[in-house]
Enzyme design. Structure first.
Site, PDB file in Angstrom:
ATOM      1  N   PHE A   1       5.709   2.565   4.065  1.00 18.91           N
ATOM      2  CA  PHE A   1       6.839   1.868   3.419  1.00 18.91           C
ATOM      3  C   PHE A   1       8.142   2.257   4.136  1.00 18.91           C
ATOM      4  CE2 PHE A   1       3.668   3.007   0.169  1.00 18.91           C
ATOM      5  CZ  PHE A   1       3.287   1.758  -0.302  1.00 18.91           C
TER       6      PHE A   1
ATOM      7  N   CYS B   1      11.083   6.257  -6.805  1.00 21.97           N
ATOM      8  CA  CYS B   1      12.515   5.996  -7.021  1.00 21.97           C
ATOM      9  C   CYS B   1      12.757   5.238  -8.325  1.00 21.97           C
ATOM     10  CB  CYS B   1      13.091   5.205  -5.844  1.00 21.97           C
ATOM     11  SG  CYS B   1      12.294   3.600  -5.563  1.00 21.97           S
TER      12      CYS B   1
ATOM     13  N   ASP C   1       5.359  -1.030   7.480  1.00 18.96           N
ATOM     14  CA  ASP C   1       6.003  -1.790   6.409  1.00 18.96           C
ATOM     15  C   ASP C   1       5.392  -3.182   6.359  1.00 18.96           C
ATOM     16  OD1 ASP C   1       8.817  -1.159   4.767  1.00 18.96           O
ATOM     17  OD2 ASP C   1       8.280  -3.273   4.850  1.00 18.96           O
TER      18      ASP C   1
ATOM     19  N   ASN D   1       0.172  -4.111   5.174  1.00 17.94           N
ATOM     20  CA  ASN D   1       0.192  -3.762   3.760  1.00 17.94           C
ATOM     21  C   ASN D   1      -0.316  -2.331   3.632  1.00 17.94           C
ATOM     22  OD1 ASN D   1      -0.982  -3.320   1.061  1.00 17.94           O
ATOM     23  ND2 ASN D   1      -0.419  -5.451   0.687  1.00 17.94           N
TER      24      ASN D   1
END
Length: 413
Positions: free
Chosen positions: A240, A357, A262, A290
């Site tokens: 990511f 997050c 990513d 992915n």
């Protein structure tokens, strides 16, 4: 009340009063049994069920958060001097805690800085603002030029301010979505929404118009340094990656090889450009994939080019899998899957950086998930560090929503 005040009065329930006295800055629609007529965005006084003054805040009939508290000081006059004091306090706090990193940091972090619903990031000579409350929206013509003046007094020349008001949550406040440069008095509109910043010794091109959130995730600045300290000589899988930041910090820290991943083609191209800009092509590549699929394929031996134990350091920095309490369970499954796969792929003695997050993914839930993932993978975790967001994203202990980033470094044993 001892003095006549010019603001409509809003009476709270006992529950609302207790929350406010406890320091939380939001009053919900179902905590107001009685209110005088008020315009949306207007300041209102908040009263206890017995009529005691509790504070003043922005009223909005469109929002479930009916009032956002602005002040608990009955002597505050909400004039230009008030707003300038608030802005200076926020800026000077960043100067104190960020030191040489001050020219690239979050200047305003909403309720944590007593600016309800306002975020402002500083990227070198550009400001990026996101306004999520109507009360602030109605006062930005005053606030933004004041902020620019304060920064320029401190030796930070500002060329422009870009508004990233393309957040759907604005509609819950009765505001339209949109984005574009804010016209600052006496300054031409910048010709480009691109700006180059330096963080941890690395250069990035930030697209404040199209990048995620405000264009760059400043909250992980020092967590990226922690990764760099562990990366020397290691083979790193950076999942990511977005702008390539964790991977590039690892490469700069002396990693033997870095593969950053990513799913977004635009993010991959931006990350590749950042790699080239920093001369890291010899040890770092960025691929489009992915992450869920890639980790599964690697774990099941379907990627001969990236097999189990190809990496001895895996970084998991996913987007928020949940933005509400209703989707926490499905988010937990996603976090557990990627962490289990990563733990299983790492050799004994390998390193894992993993984070969330989302405010709704609490510390307790995230730790529970990590324990379950480790048990599923048949490994034990030796904690190296537990970290949070940077100090330019301050946490108010009486406002849990300001604490959202969980970041852990482990060794798999």
């Amino acid at each position: 009340m001892k003095q006549q005040r010019p603001y409509p009065q809003v009476t709270l329930t006992r529950k609302g009063e207790l929350a406010l006295r406890g320091g939380h800055p939001w009053v919900y629609y179902n905590e107001i049994p009685q209110a005088q007529p008020a315009r949306d965005g207007e300041l209102v006084d908040l009263l206890s069920p017995k009529g005691a003054w509790l504070g003043t805040g922005f009223f909005n009939s469109h929002s479930k958060i009916r009032v956002r508290v602005l002040s608990r000081n009955a002597n505050d006059a909400f004039d230009e001097a008030f707003w300038e004091r608030r802005l200076r306090y926020a800026v000077e706090y960043r100067q104190a805690v960020m030191g040489e990193d001050f020219p690239c940091c979050r200047l305003i972090f909403g309720e944590a800085d007593q600016f309800p619903g306002l975020t402002v990031d500083l990227f070198s000579h550009l400001l990026v603002a996101q306004t999520l409350s109507l009360g602030i929206e109605q006062r930005k013509e005053l606030l933004f030029p004041l902020l620019v003046r304060i920064l320029e007094e401190k030796g930070i020349p500002i060329q422009g301010l870009y508004e990233r008001n393309d957040a759907a949550i604005r509609r819950l406040e009765g505001m339209e979505e949109g984005k574009g440069f804010f016209p600052l008095p006496g300054k031409p509109i910048p010709s480009s929404p691109l700006v180059t910043i330096r963080e941890n010794g690395l250069l990035y091109q930030v697209d404040v118009e199209n990048g995620q959130k405000t264009g760059f995730f400043l909250d992980q600045k020092y967590n990226r340094q922690a990764v760099a300290r562990l990366a020397r000589g290691r083979r790193v899988l950076d999942c990511f990656t977005h702008t390539g930041s964790f991977g590039m910090n690892a490469a700069l820290g002396g990693a033997q090889r870095v593969v950053s991943v990513d799913i977004s083609a635009a993010a991959v191209e931006l990350a590749r450009e950042n790699v080239r800009r920093n001369g890291l092509e010899d040890r770092m590549e960025v691929i489009e994939a992915n992450v869920f699929d890639l980790l599964t394929q690697m774990d099941e031996g379907q990627r001969p080019d990236m097999t189990a134990h190809s990496f001895d350091f895996i970084i998991l920095d996913p987007p928020a899998f949940t933005k509400s309490r209703q989707t926490v369970d499905s988010a937990l499954r996603g976090y557990r899957e990627i962490n289990r796969r990563a733990m299983h792929l790492l050799p004994r003695g390998g390193f894992l950086a993993t984070c969330s997050c989302s405010h709704f993914m609490t510390e307790e839930l995230f730790q529970k998930m990590l324990r379950q993932a480790a048990a599923d993978a048949g490994v034990a975790l030796r904690q190296i560090e537990a970290r949070q967001q940077g100090p330019d994203h301050p946490i108010l202990w009486n406002v849990p929503e300001t604490s959202y980033l969980k970041f852990y470094l482990f060794q798999v044993v």
